[in-house]
Scaffold this active site. Structure first.
Site, short mmCIF file in Angstrom:
data_model
loop_
_atom_site.label_atom_id
_atom_site.label_comp_id
_atom_site.label_asym_id
_atom_site.label_seq_id
_atom_site.Cartn_x
_atom_site.Cartn_y
_atom_site.Cartn_z
N TYR A 174 -91.17 -26.71 31.63
CA TYR A 174 -91.38 -27.03 30.21
C TYR A 174 -91.24 -28.54 30.04
CZ TYR A 174 -90.45 -26.79 25.09
OH TYR A 174 -90.45 -26.96 23.72
N LYS B 72 -95.61 -25.58 30.61
CA LYS B 72 -95.69 -25.60 29.16
C LYS B 72 -95.64 -27.08 28.84
CE LYS B 72 -94.15 -25.04 24.90
NZ LYS B 72 -94.58 -26.04 23.96
C1 LIG Z 1 -91.11 -30.66 19.22
C2 LIG Z 1 -91.60 -29.26 19.01
O1 LIG Z 1 -91.01 -28.49 18.29
N1 LIG Z 1 -92.71 -28.96 19.64
C3 LIG Z 1 -93.33 -27.68 19.51
C4 LIG Z 1 -93.66 -27.17 20.86
O2 LIG Z 1 -93.33 -27.64 21.88
C5 LIG Z 1 -94.62 -27.76 18.70
O3 LIG Z 1 -95.05 -26.46 18.46
C6 LIG Z 1 -94.45 -28.50 17.38
O4 LIG Z 1 -93.46 -27.88 16.61
C7 LIG Z 1 -95.76 -28.52 16.61
O5 LIG Z 1 -96.77 -29.08 17.38
C8 LIG Z 1 -95.62 -29.29 15.30
O6 LIG Z 1 -95.44 -30.66 15.54
C1 LIG Z 2 -92.48 -23.83 23.30
C2 LIG Z 2 -92.17 -24.43 22.06
O1 LIG Z 2 -93.05 -24.74 21.30
C3 LIG Z 2 -90.78 -24.56 21.71
O2 LIG Z 2 -89.96 -24.57 22.62
O3 LIG Z 2 -90.49 -24.63 20.54
#
Ligand SMILES: CC(=O)N[C@H](C=O)[C@@H](O)[C@H](O)[C@H](O)CO
Ligand SMILES: CC(=O)C(=O)O
Length: 308
Positions: free
Chosen positions: A146, A176
């Site tokens: 990840y 991921k």
């Molecule tokens: C930092 C974070 O939460 N990243 C999420 C996944 O990794 C994303 O799904 C974001 O929430 C999304 O892209 C909105 O910025």
């Molecule tokens: C996978 C992802 O979007 C999170 O860890 O929130």
């Protein structure tokens, strides 16, 4: 070669990164997990979940809480969902291994691991050694790295990590990828093996990652725009780029609006509560609860953008 779990099929499509249901007092609330699974499958058409990740505030949860949550997600998803990925990354290798073993016991479909971010791996070799030590305690469980450098501060290029990784981690199944570095992403896509998945994690620019070869998308917003993004994936598959862009632009409009109001996990969780009607409770400190005026504006914007 190791015998893999029966669920070792390629991960594709949308994956909702779940929020962690808490009570108003801030304790984990597993009674909301069954309704949450029903909401995603029945109302959003989302059949894969990524639990205890960033959205789930895993790094603010204790190992004991993470075990209880992971077990309940797996239990409630059984027979209803296609794939449950449990994120097991912690600051210490021991805790991460403990959670990886536990994920195998509860029959999660796969695990994902972030890089530790206090004492950081400095290069691909050190990161690979750490990931190998985690994977070795659950050798039959499909394993994902990840990558989320904006949170971990670990900026090792994933293309360098992938170099020969299958020789070190036989359970390795993909990445991921939550970074906006689309050059690194593209180089990863060109290095993918047939049974690996490259899962993109920056929801507001998913379409660009699909063009480069993403196999799926995991993110927080698929909790509440799952229906729309399933349509975007279908449009992309058919080559209907104008339709796909329209949906991508809708999410960009919503997030641009929310970001100007201070979009963070507290705002994001509140939007999910307002859209779904689920009782997910507040975030955990240091993340603050969303102020009511911000919640009302973001909710209104969601409904005006997606017209429902
Ligand atoms: C930092 C974070 O939460 N990243 C999420 C996944 O990794 C994303 O799904 C974001 O929430 C999304 O892209 C909105 O910025
Ligand atoms: C996978 C992802 O979007 C999170 O860890 O929130």
């Amino acid at each position: 070669m190791a015998i893999m779990a029966p669920s070792d099929k390629q991960l594709t499509g949308l994956v909702a990164a779940t929020f962690t249901p808490l009570t108003e007092e801030g304790e984990i609330n597993i009674s909301e997990i069954g309704p949450y699974v029903a909401y995603l499958t029945e109302r959003q058409g989302v059949k894969n979940i990524f639990v205890n990740g960033t959205t789930g505030e895993s790094l603010s949860l204790s190992v004991a809480e993470r075990k209880i949550l992971a077990e309940e997600w797996c239990k409630k998803a059984k027979g209803k969902m296609d794939h449950v990925t449990v994120h097991v990354g912690c600051m210490s290798l021991k805790d991460t291994q403990d959670l990886a073993r536990h994920a195998a016991e509860i029959k999660a479909d796969s695990i994902a691991v972030i890089a530790p971010s206090f004492f950081k791996p400095k290069n691909a070799q050190e990161l690979r050694a750490y990931l190998k030590a985690v994977a070795s305690v659950a050798p039959n469980l499909p394993f994902y790295y990840y990558h989320i450098p904006s949170f971990t501060g670990v900026n090792v290029l994933v293309r360098d990590l992938l170099d020969g990784i299958e020789d070190h981690i036989s359970s390795f199944r993909g990445v991921k990828f939550s970074s906006t570095d689309l050059m690194d992403f593209g180089l990863c896509a060109s290095l993918m093996k047939p049974n690996w998945s490259l899962i993109y994690g920056v929801d507001e620019q998913l379409l660009s990652a699909l063009v480069l070869g993403a196999n799926g998308a995991a993110g927080s917003t698929y909790n509440y725009v799952g229906c729309q993004f399933n349509k975007m994936l279908a449009a992309f598959e058919k080559g209907e780029l104008i339709q796909a862009r329209t949906i991508q632009f809708q999410l960009q409009e919503l997030l641009d609006f929310a970001m100007k109001l201070g979009f963070d996990l507290g705002v994001n969780k509140q939007l999910m509560i307002d859209v779904s009607g689920l009782s997910l409770g507040p975030p955990r400190l240091p993340v603050m609860r969303c102020p009511p005026d911000v919640a009302a504006s973001v909710k209104q914007k969601y409904h005006s953008v997606f017209r429902q």
